[in-house]
Design a protein around this motif. Structure first.
Motif, PDB file in Angstrom:
ATOM      1  N   GLU A  20       0.853  -1.185   0.000  1.00  0.00           N
ATOM      2  CA  GLU A  20       0.000   0.000   0.000  1.00  0.00           C
ATOM      3  C   GLU A  20       0.891   1.238   0.000  1.00  0.00           C
ATOM      4  O   GLU A  20       1.988   1.215   0.560  1.00  0.00           O
ATOM      5  CB  GLU A  20      -0.866  -0.017   1.257  1.00  0.00           C
ATOM      6  N   ALA A  21       0.451   2.307  -0.635  1.00  0.00           N
ATOM      7  CA  ALA A  21       1.226   3.549  -0.647  1.00  0.00           C
ATOM      8  C   ALA A  21       0.254   4.699  -0.840  1.00  0.00           C
ATOM      9  O   ALA A  21      -0.949   4.480  -1.002  1.00  0.00           O
ATOM     10  CB  ALA A  21       2.254   3.523  -1.769  1.00  0.00           C
ATOM     11  N   TRP A  22       0.762   5.944  -0.824  1.00  0.00           N
ATOM     12  CA  TRP A  22      -0.103   7.071  -1.146  1.00  0.00           C
ATOM     13  C   TRP A  22      -0.424   7.018  -2.643  1.00  0.00           C
ATOM     14  O   TRP A  22       0.344   6.442  -3.423  1.00  0.00           O
ATOM     15  CB  TRP A  22       0.568   8.388  -0.794  1.00  0.00           C
ATOM     16  N   ALA A  85       8.981  -6.823   6.365  1.00  0.00           N
ATOM     17  CA  ALA A  85       8.509  -5.795   7.299  1.00  0.00           C
ATOM     18  C   ALA A  85       9.402  -4.559   7.249  1.00  0.00           C
ATOM     19  O   ALA A  85       8.955  -3.448   7.523  1.00  0.00           O
ATOM     20  CB  ALA A  85       8.454  -6.360   8.713  1.00  0.00           C
ATOM     21  N   CYS A  86      10.678  -4.757   6.910  1.00  0.00           N
ATOM     22  CA  CYS A  86      11.624  -3.641   6.902  1.00  0.00           C
ATOM     23  C   CYS A  86      11.614  -2.843   5.598  1.00  0.00           C
ATOM     24  O   CYS A  86      12.370  -1.886   5.457  1.00  0.00           O
ATOM     25  CB  CYS A  86      13.031  -4.139   7.185  1.00  0.00           C
ATOM     26  N   VAL A  87      10.798  -3.246   4.631  1.00  0.00           N
ATOM     27  CA  VAL A  87      10.660  -2.425   3.424  1.00  0.00           C
ATOM     28  C   VAL A  87       9.747  -1.263   3.792  1.00  0.00           C
ATOM     29  O   VAL A  87       8.550  -1.441   3.997  1.00  0.00           O
ATOM     30  CB  VAL A  87      10.067  -3.225   2.243  1.00  0.00           C
ATOM     31  N   ASP A  88      10.340  -0.092   3.916  1.00  0.00           N
ATOM     32  CA  ASP A  88       9.636   1.053   4.475  1.00  0.00           C
ATOM     33  C   ASP A  88       9.343   2.086   3.398  1.00  0.00           C
ATOM     34  O   ASP A  88       8.332   2.776   3.415  1.00  0.00           O
ATOM     35  CB  ASP A  88      10.550   1.629   5.575  1.00  0.00           C
ATOM     36  N   PRO A  94       6.784   6.209   0.838  1.00  0.00           N
ATOM     37  CA  PRO A  94       6.512   5.312   1.972  1.00  0.00           C
ATOM     38  C   PRO A  94       5.544   4.205   1.545  1.00  0.00           C
ATOM     39  O   PRO A  94       4.591   4.478   0.808  1.00  0.00           O
ATOM     40  CB  PRO A  94       5.844   6.217   3.006  1.00  0.00           C
ATOM     41  N   VAL A  95       5.823   2.977   1.968  1.00  0.00           N
ATOM     42  CA  VAL A  95       4.911   1.875   1.641  1.00  0.00           C
ATOM     43  C   VAL A  95       4.546   1.070   2.880  1.00  0.00           C
ATOM     44  O   VAL A  95       5.349   0.938   3.804  1.00  0.00           O
ATOM     45  CB  VAL A  95       5.495   0.895   0.587  1.00  0.00           C
ATOM     46  N   GLY A  96       3.335   0.550   2.882  1.00  0.00           N
ATOM     47  CA  GLY A  96       2.906  -0.402   3.890  1.00  0.00           C
ATOM     48  C   GLY A  96       2.971  -1.784   3.260  1.00  0.00           C
ATOM     49  O   GLY A  96       2.528  -1.962   2.136  1.00  0.00           O
ATOM     50  N   VAL A  97       3.544  -2.758   3.986  1.00  0.00           N
ATOM     51  CA  VAL A  97       3.714  -4.098   3.430  1.00  0.00           C
ATOM     52  C   VAL A  97       3.147  -5.100   4.422  1.00  0.00           C
ATOM     53  O   VAL A  97       3.431  -5.016   5.611  1.00  0.00           O
ATOM     54  CB  VAL A  97       5.207  -4.396   3.184  1.00  0.00           C
ATOM     55  N   ALA A  98       2.322  -6.024   3.956  1.00  0.00           N
ATOM     56  CA  ALA A  98       1.781  -7.041   4.846  1.00  0.00           C
ATOM     57  C   ALA A  98       1.682  -8.373   4.116  1.00  0.00           C
ATOM     58  O   ALA A  98       1.292  -8.414   2.952  1.00  0.00           O
ATOM     59  CB  ALA A  98       0.402  -6.627   5.350  1.00  0.00           C
ATOM     60  N   VAL A  99       2.058  -9.455   4.801  1.00  0.00           N
ATOM     61  CA  VAL A  99       1.934 -10.788   4.215  1.00  0.00           C
ATOM     62  C   VAL A  99       0.516 -11.280   4.471  1.00  0.00           C
ATOM     63  O   VAL A  99       0.081 -11.344   5.613  1.00  0.00           O
ATOM     64  CB  VAL A  99       2.961 -11.756   4.846  1.00  0.00           C
TER      65      VAL A  99
END
Lengths: 159, 234
Positions: A20-22, A85-88, A94-99
């Motif tokens: 996810e990102a802006w 998780a550390c991919v910021d 800025p990105v949100g990352v979730a498995v």
């Protein structure tokens, strides 16, 4: 070169990953792969990173919402989660990352966990903190354009 | 498991947006830990209903020195369910662990901050939770991150040895900085925590909230003493 016999081929797991990102973020597969390699190398070191053997397959992203499948060597899923998780940031966005889940095949991964990217986004004027702003809206998530950046909100903030 | 978030205007995303993403990631609740000078305006109950996660009204007191901190703690303690103190200097870390009215000492190793056996014992005796702040592990790079990892290790060793209570957080300032519990557990494991420690640290926010709500309820008099339900006799 001839393929390895089946019992010698590395066994893999496939992680379904939501990104996810802006809405203005411009990110493609190569960018995400590069950041993931950096993240893995910085966290796990060269050795750990080679063991996890993280490969980004099928990356898709539009208007700040995306998903991908990440291939991991069997038995290294937990360090892979930690590296993800550390991919910021990707390209400074800025990105949100979730498995979302893991599976033994790409197909299983896609069928079970991916393809949920639903509605297209729309753009509309809203009043945020007493000022008229433009917001990118997807389902009930509102990304509001502020002076220099975005603010994350939902439908509830405009009741 | 719970995560403690900085919501708009302290962070970039509203409480509702944090709650929405936290619910998606499998959290049971979020604690709003906005700094005292940038507090969010929100309806916790309405958001909790909409997204199915608990929303805890908290705050992180940020002060220049213990004197000012003491004033803020006195003012805000009754207003919020969970009160954290923005640590990071020797004087403020010391202040926080010696006050049982403070629930959480936030990021004690940030900036000039340090932690030792004296503080760990005080934290245990006053049951002030020490925060393991994963934000630099997730978001800093290079030397700064190496430093933060070293600090985190030192803090963990002292806290483990004295059995001081603790919480774990990624300290997100937007919904994009939230990470799911499983990812945080995996990350903790890579940097030397056990899986159970990570889970316990994430659950502790919720336990604290529950304890404080009970204390704030009308029937509570003091620990172990509660007003019962009796028939009026006349």
């Amino acid at each position: 070169m001839k393929h390895l016999p089946k019992h010698l081929r590395p066994r893999r797991r496939y992680l379904a990953v939501a990104v996810e990102a802006w809405p203005d973020a411009d990110v493609d597969r190569g960018d995400f792969q590069r950041e993931l390699w950096y993240a893995a190398q910085n966290l796990l070191g060269d050795a750990g990173s080679a063991d996890a053997d993280l490969t980004v397959l099928d990356f898709e992203m539009s208007d700040g919402e995306g998903e991908t499948v990440v291939r991991v060597r069997h038995g290294h899923v937990e360090p892979a989660r930690a590296a993800l998780a550390c991919v910021d940031e990707v390209n400074g966005h800025p990105v949100g990352v979730a498995v979302r889940g893991q599976s033994g095949t790409i197909r299983g991964c896609e069928e079970k966990y991916l393809g949920r990217r639903g509605e297209l986004s729309t753009e509309r004027k809203v009043v945020f903190e007493n000022e008229e702003r433009s917001a990118v809206i997807r389902s009930d998530a509102y990304d509001v354009r502020t002076d220099a950046a975005f603010a994350g909100a939902t439908e509830l903030d405009f009741e | 498991m719970y995560e403690a978030v900085h919501a708009h205007p302290d962070g970039d995303s509203t409480v509702a947006r944090h709650a929405r993403t936290a619910a998606e990631y499998g959290y049971d609740g979020v604690v709003v830990r906005d700094h005292g000078d940038a507090r969010a305006d929100y309806d916790a109950e309405r958001i909790a209903d909409e997204y199915g996660v608990d929303v805890v009204e908290g705050m992180e007191v940020r002060a220049d020195d213990p004197e000012q901190a003491s004033g803020y703690v006195g003012n805000y303690r009754r207003q919020v369910t969970l009160l954290a103190l923005h640590g990071g200097t020797a004087a403020l870390n010391r202040f926080a662990v010696e006050r049982s009215r403070v629930d959480v000492l936030a990021h004690p190793m940030a900036g000039e901050g340090d932690f030792n056996h004296v503080l760990a014992k005080a934290a245990r005796d006053n049951s002030v939770r020490v925060e393991f702040d994963f934000s630099p592990v997730l978001r800093a790079t290079g030397g700064e991150r190496v430093q933060a990892l070293g600090d985190l290790r030192k803090l963990r060793e002292v806290v483990e040895h004295y059995d001081a209570p603790y919480v774990v957080s990624a300290g997100p300032f937007s919904h994009l900085q939230l990470r799911a519990p499983r990812e945080l557990v995996a990350l903790g494991e890579v940097v030397g925590f056990t899986r159970e420690q990570m889970r316990a640290g994430l659950r502790e926010w919720g336990r604290l909230a529950e304890r404080n709500r009970e204390r704030r309820s009308e029937t509570f008099i003091e620990p172990g003493v509660e007003r019962g339900r009796y028939e009026e006799d006349d």
